[in-house]
Design a protein around this motif. Structure first.
Motif, PDB file in Angstrom:
ATOM      1  N   LEU A  49       4.529   4.361   3.780  1.00 19.19           N
ATOM      2  CA  LEU A  49       3.214   4.850   3.177  1.00 19.19           C
ATOM      3  C   LEU A  49       2.269   3.560   3.574  1.00 19.19           C
ATOM      4  CD1 LEU A  49       1.365   6.040   0.843  1.00 19.19           C
ATOM      5  CD2 LEU A  49       2.583   4.609  -0.624  1.00 19.19           C
ATOM      6  N   ALA A  50       1.205   3.724   4.070  1.00 19.78           N
ATOM      7  CA  ALA A  50       0.331   2.763   4.424  1.00 19.78           C
ATOM      8  C   ALA A  50      -0.795   3.088   3.509  1.00 19.78           C
ATOM      9  CB  ALA A  50      -0.224   3.097   5.683  1.00 19.78           C
ATOM     10  N   VAL A  51      -1.254   2.153   2.698  1.00 18.73           N
ATOM     11  CA  VAL A  51      -2.318   1.881   1.828  1.00 18.73           C
ATOM     12  C   VAL A  51      -3.620   0.903   2.305  1.00 18.73           C
ATOM     13  CG1 VAL A  51      -3.132   1.198  -0.736  1.00 18.73           C
ATOM     14  CG2 VAL A  51      -0.900   2.128  -0.232  1.00 18.73           C
ATOM     15  N   VAL A  52      -4.601   1.678   2.544  1.00 18.58           N
ATOM     16  CA  VAL A  52      -5.740   0.967   3.139  1.00 18.58           C
ATOM     17  C   VAL A  52      -6.627   0.379   1.822  1.00 18.58           C
ATOM     18  CG1 VAL A  52      -7.844   0.945   4.495  1.00 18.58           C
ATOM     19  CG2 VAL A  52      -5.924   2.469   5.048  1.00 18.58           C
ATOM     20  N   VAL A  53      -6.585  -1.010   1.658  1.00 13.33           N
ATOM     21  CA  VAL A  53      -7.157  -1.590   0.410  1.00 13.33           C
ATOM     22  C   VAL A  53      -8.653  -2.027   1.108  1.00 13.33           C
ATOM     23  CG1 VAL A  53      -7.483  -3.133  -1.183  1.00 13.33           C
ATOM     24  CG2 VAL A  53      -5.050  -2.463  -0.151  1.00 13.33           C
ATOM     25  N   ARG A  90      -1.673  -2.310   3.459  1.00 14.56           N
ATOM     26  CA  ARG A  90      -0.616  -2.682   2.690  1.00 14.56           C
ATOM     27  C   ARG A  90       0.537  -1.654   3.190  1.00 14.56           C
ATOM     28  NH1 ARG A  90      -2.870  -3.952  -3.267  1.00 14.56           N
ATOM     29  NH2 ARG A  90      -3.735  -6.018  -2.631  1.00 14.56           N
ATOM     30  N   VAL A  91       1.796  -1.667   3.930  1.00 19.11           N
ATOM     31  CA  VAL A  91       2.772  -1.024   4.227  1.00 19.11           C
ATOM     32  C   VAL A  91       4.023  -1.078   3.318  1.00 19.11           C
ATOM     33  CG1 VAL A  91       3.941  -0.057   6.163  1.00 19.11           C
ATOM     34  CG2 VAL A  91       1.916  -1.233   6.430  1.00 19.11           C
ATOM     35  N   TYR A  92       4.186   0.181   2.906  1.00 17.26           N
ATOM     36  CA  TYR A  92       5.477   0.363   1.937  1.00 17.26           C
ATOM     37  C   TYR A  92       6.616   1.104   2.768  1.00 17.26           C
ATOM     38  CZ  TYR A  92       2.595  -0.980  -1.773  1.00 17.26           C
ATOM     39  OH  TYR A  92       1.776  -1.677  -2.598  1.00 17.26           O
ATOM     40  N   ASP A  93       7.535   0.478   3.256  1.00 17.14           N
ATOM     41  CA  ASP A  93       8.329   0.697   4.334  1.00 17.14           C
ATOM     42  C   ASP A  93       9.807   0.692   3.880  1.00 17.14           C
ATOM     43  OD1 ASP A  93       9.929   1.426   6.631  1.00 17.14           O
ATOM     44  OD2 ASP A  93       9.064   0.116   7.747  1.00 17.14           O
ATOM     45  N   ILE A 143       0.995   1.784  12.804  1.00 17.05           N
ATOM     46  CA  ILE A 143       0.268   0.925  12.006  1.00 17.05           C
ATOM     47  C   ILE A 143      -0.536  -0.059  12.801  1.00 17.05           C
ATOM     48  CG2 ILE A 143       0.528  -0.913  10.319  1.00 17.05           C
ATOM     49  CD1 ILE A 143       1.430   1.678   9.384  1.00 17.05           C
ATOM     50  N   GLN A 144      -0.135  -0.606  14.079  1.00 16.14           N
ATOM     51  CA  GLN A 144      -1.100  -1.294  14.637  1.00 16.14           C
ATOM     52  C   GLN A 144      -2.393  -0.605  15.248  1.00 16.14           C
ATOM     53  OE1 GLN A 144       1.681  -2.585  17.769  1.00 16.14           O
ATOM     54  NE2 GLN A 144       2.087  -4.388  16.926  1.00 16.14           N
ATOM     55  N   ASN A 145      -1.976   0.633  15.629  1.00 20.01           N
ATOM     56  CA  ASN A 145      -3.055   1.433  16.289  1.00 20.01           C
ATOM     57  C   ASN A 145      -4.130   1.784  15.143  1.00 20.01           C
ATOM     58  OD1 ASN A 145      -2.085   1.836  18.519  1.00 20.01           O
ATOM     59  ND2 ASN A 145      -1.217   3.833  18.426  1.00 20.01           N
TER      60      ASN A 145
END
Length: 218
Positions: free
Chosen positions: A118-122, A129-132, A146-148
């Motif tokens: 889950l990636a959350v763009v704040v 913020r990445v939930y892994d 995620i880098q891209n």
């Protein structure tokens, strides 16, 4: 057939997969969850905290657009048009324009591991913020997906005139955007979330991390 607007499961096995350990959810499961989250927040007009989500094709759009960007191709591809429409709130059912929200939830399937994060763009912090649930195995830095996302997203925010928007939030006054869109978005892996065992296909930790995050915002 069950009609979830964004998915149309025809067999009971679709629901069975959601309840069993050692099974991985597919993109339809994630899209259904995200669709109803988008619908919920769109009905809560008076809420101070607002968010939207992407669909499971978002990673594909990002990767394809990133490849074209690196090759310096000038023409706009269908993938780039989809990214622009999503940011404007045109492309997905019940989505909101990004300039009217605080955060964007993006589900990303790490293709080489068949694993959801889950990636959350704040947006106000210009941070992802990445939930892994496999973060203990990632000692070399963010995944390529995620880098891209971190590198290409500022370009498409700029194309959409994001900093010119002043409805609900005057984005040009936020310190994180004083350097305009020249730099990639910061990436932060969140510690302390549930972790799954090596070799496990269980989506439980993804759901646990997701629920833990949402419990504060909703």
């Amino acid at each position: 057939m069950f009609d979830f607007v964004v998915a149309y499961p025809e067999t009971k096995n679709w629901f069975y997969l959601m309840s069993q350990p050692q099974t991985c959810w597919n993109d339809e499961h994630i899209d259904v969850i995200f669709y109803y989250l988008r619908k919920k927040v769109k009905l809560q007009i008076q809420e101070q905290y607002r968010y939207t989500t992407s669909n499971c094709l978002y990673k594909v759009y990002i990767n394809n657009a990133y490849d074209r960007y690196c090759q310096q191709q000038q023409e706009v591809s269908p993938n780039e048009e989809c990214l622009i429409n999503i940011i404007k709130g045109f492309s997905i059912p019940d989505g909101l324009p990004w300039h009217l929200i605080d955060e964007v939830y993006i589900s990303i399937n790490c293709g080489d591991e068949f694993h959801w994060v889950l990636a959350v763009v704040v947006l106000k912090e210009k941070r992802i913020r990445v939930y892994d649930s496999m973060s203990r195995r990632r000692r070399s830095g963010p995944s390529s997906e995620i880098q891209n996302l971190a590198k290409i997203l500022p370009t498409y925010l700029d194309i959409n005139g994001f900093l010119d928007q002043k409805v609900r939030t005057n984005w040009s006054t936020i310190e994180a955007y004083w350097d305009k869109m020249a730099n990639p978005i910061d990436v932060q892996y969140i510690d302390g979330i549930a972790q799954q065992t090596i070799g496990s296909l269980d989506c439980g930790p993804f759901v646990a991390a997701y629920a833990e995050y949402l419990s504060d915002g909703l």
